[in-house]
Design a protein around this motif. Sequence first.
Motif, PDB file in Angstrom:
ATOM      1  N   MET A   1     -23.756  81.907 -25.621  1.00 52.19           N
ATOM      2  CA  MET A   1     -23.398  80.520 -25.356  1.00 52.19           C
ATOM      3  C   MET A   1     -24.619  79.713 -24.946  1.00 52.19           C
ATOM      4  N   ALA A   2     -25.803  80.206 -25.307  1.00 50.65           N
ATOM      5  CA  ALA A   2     -27.035  79.609 -24.821  1.00 50.65           C
ATOM      6  C   ALA A   2     -27.134  78.140 -25.164  1.00 50.65           C
ATOM      7  N   ARG A   3     -26.693  77.756 -26.383  1.00 47.19           N
ATOM      8  CA  ARG A   3     -26.876  76.366 -26.804  1.00 47.19           C
ATOM      9  C   ARG A   3     -26.159  75.390 -25.886  1.00 47.19           C
ATOM     10  N   TYR A   4     -24.971  75.742 -25.421  1.00 49.33           N
ATOM     11  CA  TYR A   4     -24.175  74.826 -24.603  1.00 49.33           C
ATOM     12  C   TYR A   4     -23.976  75.327 -23.181  1.00 49.33           C
ATOM     13  N   ALA A   5     -24.728  76.330 -22.767  1.00 47.55           N
ATOM     14  CA  ALA A   5     -24.528  76.918 -21.437  1.00 47.55           C
ATOM     15  C   ALA A   5     -24.738  75.896 -20.334  1.00 47.55           C
ATOM     16  N   ASP A   6     -25.799  75.109 -20.431  1.00 48.22           N
ATOM     17  CA  ASP A   6     -26.065  74.112 -19.388  1.00 48.22           C
ATOM     18  C   ASP A   6     -24.997  73.021 -19.387  1.00 48.22           C
ATOM     19  N   ASP A   7     -24.545  72.624 -20.564  1.00 48.89           N
ATOM     20  CA  ASP A   7     -23.510  71.598 -20.639  1.00 48.89           C
ATOM     21  C   ASP A   7     -22.193  72.102 -20.059  1.00 48.89           C
ATOM     22  N   LEU A   8     -21.849  73.346 -20.361  1.00 47.58           N
ATOM     23  CA  LEU A   8     -20.612  73.903 -19.830  1.00 47.58           C
ATOM     24  C   LEU A   8     -20.706  74.065 -18.309  1.00 47.58           C
ATOM     25  N   ALA A   9     -21.868  74.481 -17.811  1.00 43.02           N
ATOM     26  CA  ALA A   9     -22.058  74.580 -16.365  1.00 43.02           C
ATOM     27  C   ALA A   9     -21.899  73.208 -15.713  1.00 43.02           C
ATOM     28  N   LEU A  10     -22.429  72.173 -16.364  1.00 40.67           N
ATOM     29  CA  LEU A  10     -22.270  70.819 -15.840  1.00 40.67           C
ATOM     30  C   LEU A  10     -20.807  70.397 -15.862  1.00 40.67           C
ATOM     31  N   ALA A  11     -20.080  70.747 -16.916  1.00 40.24           N
ATOM     32  CA  ALA A  11     -18.662  70.415 -16.987  1.00 40.24           C
ATOM     33  C   ALA A  11     -17.895  71.046 -15.823  1.00 40.24           C
ATOM     34  N   HIS A  12     -18.236  72.284 -15.475  1.00 39.75           N
ATOM     35  CA  HIS A  12     -17.583  72.919 -14.323  1.00 39.75           C
ATOM     36  C   HIS A  12     -17.953  72.201 -13.028  1.00 39.75           C
ATOM     37  N   LEU A  13     -19.212  71.786 -12.901  1.00 40.98           N
ATOM     38  CA  LEU A  13     -19.615  71.024 -11.712  1.00 40.98           C
ATOM     39  C   LEU A  13     -18.842  69.706 -11.626  1.00 40.98           C
ATOM     40  N   LEU A  14     -18.695  69.028 -12.757  1.00 37.00           N
ATOM     41  CA  LEU A  14     -17.907  67.802 -12.779  1.00 37.00           C
ATOM     42  C   LEU A  14     -16.455  68.074 -12.374  1.00 37.00           C
ATOM     43  N   ALA A  15     -15.908  69.177 -12.860  1.00 40.18           N
ATOM     44  CA  ALA A  15     -14.528  69.526 -12.510  1.00 40.18           C
ATOM     45  C   ALA A  15     -14.397  69.831 -11.020  1.00 40.18           C
ATOM     46  N   ASP A  16     -15.385  70.501 -10.451  1.00 39.72           N
ATOM     47  CA  ASP A  16     -15.367  70.743  -9.001  1.00 39.72           C
ATOM     48  C   ASP A  16     -15.304  69.427  -8.236  1.00 39.72           C
ATOM     49  N   THR A  17     -16.109  68.461  -8.676  1.00 38.96           N
ATOM     50  CA  THR A  17     -16.124  67.147  -8.036  1.00 38.96           C
ATOM     51  C   THR A  17     -14.767  66.470  -8.168  1.00 38.96           C
ATOM     52  N   ALA A  18     -14.207  66.510  -9.375  1.00 38.17           N
ATOM     53  CA  ALA A  18     -12.906  65.885  -9.609  1.00 38.17           C
ATOM     54  C   ALA A  18     -11.823  66.525  -8.743  1.00 38.17           C
ATOM     55  N   ASP A  19     -11.811  67.856  -8.693  1.00 39.17           N
ATOM     56  CA  ASP A  19     -10.800  68.548  -7.888  1.00 39.17           C
ATOM     57  C   ASP A  19     -10.892  68.150  -6.417  1.00 39.17           C
ATOM     58  N   GLY A 126      -3.884  75.820 -10.012  1.00 43.69           N
ATOM     59  CA  GLY A 126      -4.857  76.875  -9.728  1.00 43.69           C
ATOM     60  C   GLY A 126      -5.477  77.472 -10.964  1.00 43.69           C
ATOM     61  N   ARG A 127      -5.742  76.611 -11.990  1.00 42.03           N
ATOM     62  CA  ARG A 127      -6.194  77.162 -13.271  1.00 42.03           C
ATOM     63  C   ARG A 127      -7.108  76.176 -14.002  1.00 42.03           C
ATOM     64  N   ARG A 128      -8.067  76.749 -14.735  1.00 46.30           N
ATOM     65  CA  ARG A 128      -8.922  76.000 -15.641  1.00 46.30           C
ATOM     66  C   ARG A 128      -8.943  76.685 -16.999  1.00 46.30           C
ATOM     67  N   TRP A 129      -9.242  75.877 -18.020  1.00 49.61           N
ATOM     68  CA  TRP A 129      -9.445  76.379 -19.370  1.00 49.61           C
ATOM     69  C   TRP A 129     -10.728  75.745 -19.893  1.00 49.61           C
ATOM     70  N   TRP A 130     -11.523  76.490 -20.637  1.00 43.24           N
ATOM     71  CA  TRP A 130     -12.762  75.911 -21.157  1.00 43.24           C
ATOM     72  C   TRP A 130     -13.213  76.638 -22.416  1.00 43.24           C
ATOM     73  N   ALA A 131     -14.069  75.951 -23.185  1.00 39.74           N
ATOM     74  CA  ALA A 131     -14.592  76.511 -24.427  1.00 39.74           C
ATOM     75  C   ALA A 131     -15.852  75.760 -24.813  1.00 39.74           C
ATOM     76  N   ALA A 132     -16.702  76.429 -25.581  1.00 39.88           N
ATOM     77  CA  ALA A 132     -17.861  75.803 -26.217  1.00 39.88           C
ATOM     78  C   ALA A 132     -17.894  76.254 -27.668  1.00 39.88           C
ATOM     79  N   LEU A 133     -18.351  75.389 -28.529  1.00 39.36           N
ATOM     80  CA  LEU A 133     -18.314  75.631 -29.964  1.00 39.36           C
ATOM     81  C   LEU A 133     -18.980  76.952 -30.335  1.00 39.36           C
ATOM     82  N   GLY A 134     -18.217  77.813 -31.014  1.00 41.26           N
ATOM     83  CA  GLY A 134     -18.749  79.078 -31.494  1.00 41.26           C
ATOM     84  C   GLY A 134     -18.763  80.203 -30.485  1.00 41.26           C
ATOM     85  N   HIS A 135     -18.185  79.994 -29.307  1.00 42.12           N
ATOM     86  CA  HIS A 135     -18.314  81.000 -28.254  1.00 42.12           C
ATOM     87  C   HIS A 135     -17.001  81.362 -27.575  1.00 42.12           C
TER      88      HIS A 135
END
Length: 272
Positions: A1-19, A126-135
């Motif tokens: 997931m190297a191509r989108y790893a940083d973006d997905l990590a940021l998405a989780h950080l954004l979700a933490d903030t939203a929660d 108490g749940r999240r779902w996530w995906a990145a293209l090709g992974h």
Amino acid sequence: MARYADDLALAHLLADTADAIAVPRFRAQDLHVSTKPDLTPVTEADTAVEKALRATLQRARPRDGVLGEEYGATEAAAGPGTRQWVIDPIDGTKNYVRGVPIWATLIALMEGAQPVVGLVSAPALGRRWWAALGHGAYAGRHTAAATPIRVSGVDRLADASFCYSSLGGWEEAGRLNAILDLTRRTWRQRAYGDFYGYMLLAEGAVDIMVEPELSLWDLAALVPIVTEAGGTFTDLQGQPGPGGGSAVATNGHLHEDVLTRLGNPRLSGLSG
């Protein structure tokens, strides 16, 4: 997931903030609710979440565009492969207002017209779902407790669990008879609504989820999760992706049959 790893990590950080913003205001007695011009509700949590996520994105991804339900679009830096974050701060606001725990923050990253990262955070469940293209697609409370998810292998309507949005919306779309036909032909029928039906589909718990009228922020985060879980996601005309303003999501095996029935003039009319 190297191509989108940083973006997905940021998405989780954004979700933490939203929660952290939305959960304390859920079921609050003094929650402020107003009505938007389209007559849908908006709460102080919707606007606070979107403001916070926009501020984080401005610091972390200043060249990326942002589209949010409450504050519209900011332009991305020009160039090939233009990137845009798409945010629905609280999907299921009516549930949120009434104390129903089925609501979530939807976060997507799009490259051009294609969603390449999607995350749905439903903290009251108490749940999240996530995906990145090709992974692949995953679910869990957080990344350290992630489980790969996969759509079902059901290949007959008679064995399928069918999920749909409100019947009123389908009546307005002129396709009520088609929906009623599908309810008669499927094994089980439920109207979970909003993001939740699509996540149940991605997990293999239901087999079909359809909605007649949606905005990009309702759809963008859902598409990578469903498709990376092995499903198919189109609009009512069969065009893939989130751009058509409607959704037909299935486990893939049932897709052509569902599209045919939703597009059948005899079944789609209100009196046919």
